[in-house]
Write a protein that holds these residues in place. Structure first.
Motif, mmCIF file in Angstrom:
data_model
loop_
_atom_site.group_PDB
_atom_site.id
_atom_site.type_symbol
_atom_site.label_atom_id
_atom_site.label_comp_id
_atom_site.label_asym_id
_atom_site.label_seq_id
_atom_site.Cartn_x
_atom_site.Cartn_y
_atom_site.Cartn_z
ATOM 1 N N LEU A 29 17.785 51.726 5.200
ATOM 2 C CA LEU A 29 16.878 50.574 5.199
ATOM 3 C C LEU A 29 17.442 49.479 6.101
ATOM 4 C CD1 LEU A 29 16.151 50.431 1.357
ATOM 5 C CD2 LEU A 29 14.786 51.538 3.141
ATOM 6 N N THR A 30 16.605 48.962 6.970
ATOM 7 C CA THR A 30 17.078 48.002 7.969
ATOM 8 C C THR A 30 16.415 46.634 7.868
ATOM 9 O OG1 THR A 30 15.425 48.753 9.570
ATOM 10 C CG2 THR A 30 17.575 49.863 9.602
ATOM 11 N N ASN A 31 15.490 46.466 6.911
ATOM 12 C CA ASN A 31 14.751 45.210 6.848
ATOM 13 C C ASN A 31 14.679 44.721 5.406
ATOM 14 O OD1 ASN A 31 13.273 43.011 7.650
ATOM 15 N ND2 ASN A 31 11.400 44.144 8.128
ATOM 16 N N VAL A 32 15.843 44.624 4.767
ATOM 17 C CA VAL A 32 15.918 44.170 3.381
ATOM 18 C C VAL A 32 16.217 42.675 3.360
ATOM 19 C CG1 VAL A 32 17.112 44.393 1.172
ATOM 20 C CG2 VAL A 32 16.679 46.426 2.582
ATOM 21 N N GLY A 33 15.363 41.926 2.699
ATOM 22 C CA GLY A 33 15.573 40.492 2.552
ATOM 23 C C GLY A 33 16.003 40.165 1.132
ATOM 24 N N VAL A 34 17.068 39.402 0.982
ATOM 25 C CA VAL A 34 17.571 39.013 -0.337
ATOM 26 C C VAL A 34 17.075 37.601 -0.643
ATOM 27 C CG1 VAL A 34 19.626 38.590 -1.738
ATOM 28 C CG2 VAL A 34 19.588 40.492 -0.101
ATOM 29 N N LEU A 35 16.353 37.472 -1.746
ATOM 30 C CA LEU A 35 15.772 36.192 -2.146
ATOM 31 C C LEU A 35 16.580 35.604 -3.294
ATOM 32 C CD1 LEU A 35 12.029 37.350 -2.321
ATOM 33 C CD2 LEU A 35 13.347 36.666 -0.296
ATOM 34 N N ARG A 36 16.854 34.317 -3.227
ATOM 35 C CA ARG A 36 17.627 33.663 -4.282
ATOM 36 C C ARG A 36 16.932 32.374 -4.716
ATOM 37 N NH1 ARG A 36 21.562 35.616 -0.626
ATOM 38 N NH2 ARG A 36 23.013 37.103 -1.619
ATOM 39 N N PRO A 37 17.171 31.941 -5.947
ATOM 40 C CA PRO A 37 16.608 30.658 -6.389
ATOM 41 C C PRO A 37 17.249 29.504 -5.634
ATOM 42 C CG PRO A 37 18.117 31.530 -8.030
ATOM 43 C CD PRO A 37 17.953 32.606 -6.995
ATOM 44 N N ARG A 38 16.512 28.431 -5.500
ATOM 45 C CA ARG A 38 17.056 27.252 -4.831
ATOM 46 C C ARG A 38 18.122 26.595 -5.707
ATOM 47 N NH1 ARG A 38 11.356 24.722 -2.520
ATOM 48 N NH2 ARG A 38 11.345 25.897 -0.548
ATOM 49 N N ALA A 39 19.213 26.188 -5.071
ATOM 50 C CA ALA A 39 20.309 25.564 -5.806
ATOM 51 C C ALA A 39 19.839 24.318 -6.547
ATOM 52 C CB ALA A 39 21.450 25.223 -4.856
ATOM 53 N N GLY A 40 18.949 23.556 -5.927
ATOM 54 C CA GLY A 40 18.447 22.343 -6.567
ATOM 55 C C GLY A 40 17.643 22.635 -7.820
ATOM 56 N N ASP A 41 16.854 23.714 -7.791
ATOM 57 C CA ASP A 41 16.086 24.097 -8.982
ATOM 58 C C ASP A 41 17.020 24.479 -10.127
ATOM 59 O OD1 ASP A 41 13.691 23.663 -7.742
ATOM 60 O OD2 ASP A 41 13.283 25.778 -7.308
ATOM 61 N N LEU A 42 18.069 25.256 -9.803
ATOM 62 C CA LEU A 42 19.011 25.661 -10.840
ATOM 63 C C LEU A 42 19.764 24.455 -11.402
ATOM 64 C CD1 LEU A 42 20.522 28.946 -9.345
ATOM 65 C CD2 LEU A 42 18.702 28.712 -11.042
ATOM 66 N N ALA A 43 20.166 23.555 -10.532
ATOM 67 C CA ALA A 43 20.898 22.375 -10.989
ATOM 68 C C ALA A 43 20.045 21.512 -11.902
ATOM 69 C CB ALA A 43 21.375 21.562 -9.791
ATOM 70 N N ALA A 44 18.748 21.431 -11.606
ATOM 71 C CA ALA A 44 17.857 20.574 -12.378
ATOM 72 C C ALA A 44 17.425 21.209 -13.693
ATOM 73 C CB ALA A 44 16.628 20.228 -11.546
ATOM 74 N N ARG A 45 17.236 22.533 -13.711
ATOM 75 C CA ARG A 45 16.608 23.161 -14.878
ATOM 76 C C ARG A 45 17.475 24.201 -15.581
ATOM 77 N NH1 ARG A 45 10.823 25.277 -13.971
ATOM 78 N NH2 ARG A 45 10.971 25.286 -16.245
ATOM 79 N N ASP A 46 18.582 24.594 -14.975
ATOM 80 C CA ASP A 46 19.461 25.569 -15.627
ATOM 81 C C ASP A 46 20.906 25.336 -15.200
ATOM 82 O OD1 ASP A 46 20.248 27.700 -17.182
ATOM 83 O OD2 ASP A 46 19.575 29.250 -15.779
ATOM 84 N N PRO A 47 21.417 24.134 -15.436
ATOM 85 C CA PRO A 47 22.748 23.799 -14.905
ATOM 86 C C PRO A 47 23.883 24.624 -15.502
ATOM 87 C CG PRO A 47 21.973 22.101 -16.412
ATOM 88 C CD PRO A 47 20.809 23.004 -16.152
ATOM 89 N N ASN A 48 23.723 25.100 -16.745
ATOM 90 C CA ASN A 48 24.800 25.893 -17.361
ATOM 91 C C ASN A 48 24.517 27.391 -17.319
ATOM 92 O OD1 ASN A 48 22.804 26.173 -19.257
ATOM 93 N ND2 ASN A 48 23.888 25.086 -20.897
ATOM 94 N N GLY A 49 23.396 27.790 -16.707
ATOM 95 C CA GLY A 49 23.073 29.200 -16.558
ATOM 96 C C GLY A 49 22.667 29.906 -17.827
ATOM 97 N N LEU A 50 22.304 29.138 -18.872
ATOM 98 C CA LEU A 50 21.988 29.742 -20.169
ATOM 99 C C LEU A 50 20.513 29.634 -20.547
ATOM 100 C CD1 LEU A 50 25.088 28.590 -22.253
ATOM 101 C CD2 LEU A 50 24.638 30.865 -21.296
ATOM 102 N N ARG A 51 19.665 29.276 -19.596
ATOM 103 C CA ARG A 51 18.255 29.109 -19.936
ATOM 104 C C ARG A 51 17.639 30.403 -20.474
ATOM 105 N NH1 ARG A 51 15.118 24.715 -18.447
ATOM 106 N NH2 ARG A 51 12.939 24.971 -19.083
ATOM 107 N N TRP A 52 18.152 31.543 -20.002
ATOM 108 C CA TRP A 52 17.640 32.821 -20.481
ATOM 109 C C TRP A 52 17.719 32.939 -21.997
ATOM 110 C CZ3 TRP A 52 20.904 35.720 -23.416
ATOM 111 C CH2 TRP A 52 22.267 35.425 -23.314
#
Length: 252
Positions: free
Chosen positions: A100-123
């Motif tokens: 595979l030569t055209n794989v794009g990795v998508l990640r959440p925005r750092a600002g969104d995580l800082a604002a709504r899941d700062p400790n990573g435990l929202r799950w």
């Protein structure tokens, strides 16, 4: 006769309507998966298409089919920051194995995580909100430049997927993007046969009782006789991450 030479290209502008989904389902009724994918990926019947892959338990089959028919098709992977280490390793294995030569990795925005899941435990207290941050928003941004997406959903995985068609309108997208389910009519035995015939590597967690694999905090092994997806968000009234909605109306 090549089925695609006998029809006019469906042209509804950059996006599609429910009528287009019906036409496509009727067009490919009785056609095999490869013929349908060839029409979508090689002949442009669905415009610009991306494959969305979790690199999970059965992902190798769809990725192999796409790679054989149109290897330059973009493949989008959501790196939520909560995956099993085995999934990330398996992703890299499949990319290499399938070329595979055209794989794009998508990640959440750092600002969104800082604002709504700062400790990573929202799950742990709001799994819907966690999925919204880590999956739904990043994918929506990436898919905005595509007309259609390929999914790996299959009818046997859960009762909520039992009656989905091959082509439907993505209800999460007001612009009318197509959602295409190439393997919706494949059962578990067919998936296993195809993987064996083409020597596709297996996700290492499958042998440990994970037939459906999501993020590590929200996925458990599945007991015999349970739906394949029953290990996802166990204990919560939740069956989809938000990318797919259990109430989506199928266009048959």
């Amino acid at each position: 006769m090549n089925i695609h030479r006998a029809i006019d290209r469906i042209d509804a502008g950059p996006r599609f309507t429910a009528h287009d989904a019906v036409r496509l389902n009727n067009l490919f009724r009785g056609s095999d998966t490869e013929t349908m994918l060839d029409g979508v990926l090689s002949e442009g019947l669905a415009g610009e298409v991306a494959a969305v892959s979790s690199f999970g338990a059965e992902s190798a089959v769809l990725l192999h089919l796409v790679g054989r028919i149109a290897p330059s098709t973009p493949v989008l992977f959501l790196d939520t920051g909560k995956h099993f280490a085995e999934t990330l390793a398996y992703r890299d294995t499949l990319i290499s194995h399938l070329g595979l030569t055209n794989v794009g990795v998508l990640r959440p925005r750092a600002g969104d995580l800082a604002a709504r899941d700062p400790n990573g435990l929202r799950w742990s207290y709001d799994p819907d909100g966690c999925c919204e941050l880590r999956k739904v928003r990043p994918l929506a941004r990436a898919l905005s430049r595509f007309d259609a997406s390929l999914t790996g959903r299959k009818a046997f995985q859960a009762s909520t997927r039992a009656h989905l068609p091959r082509f439907e309108i993505d209800t999460a997208d007001a612009a009318g993007r197509l959602k295409i389910n190439p393997l919706i009519d494949w059962d578990a035995a067919r998936i296993a046969r195809y993987a064996a015939e083409h020597h596709l590597p297996a996700h290492p967690l499958v042998a440990r009782g994970y037939p459906s694999i999501g993020c590590s905090p929200c996925t458990r092994p599945v007991a015999p006789g349970e739906d394949a997806r029953s290990g996802r968000w166990a204990g919560w009234d939740k069956v989809e991450c938000g990318i797919h909605r259990p109430g989506e109306e199928p266009f048959l």
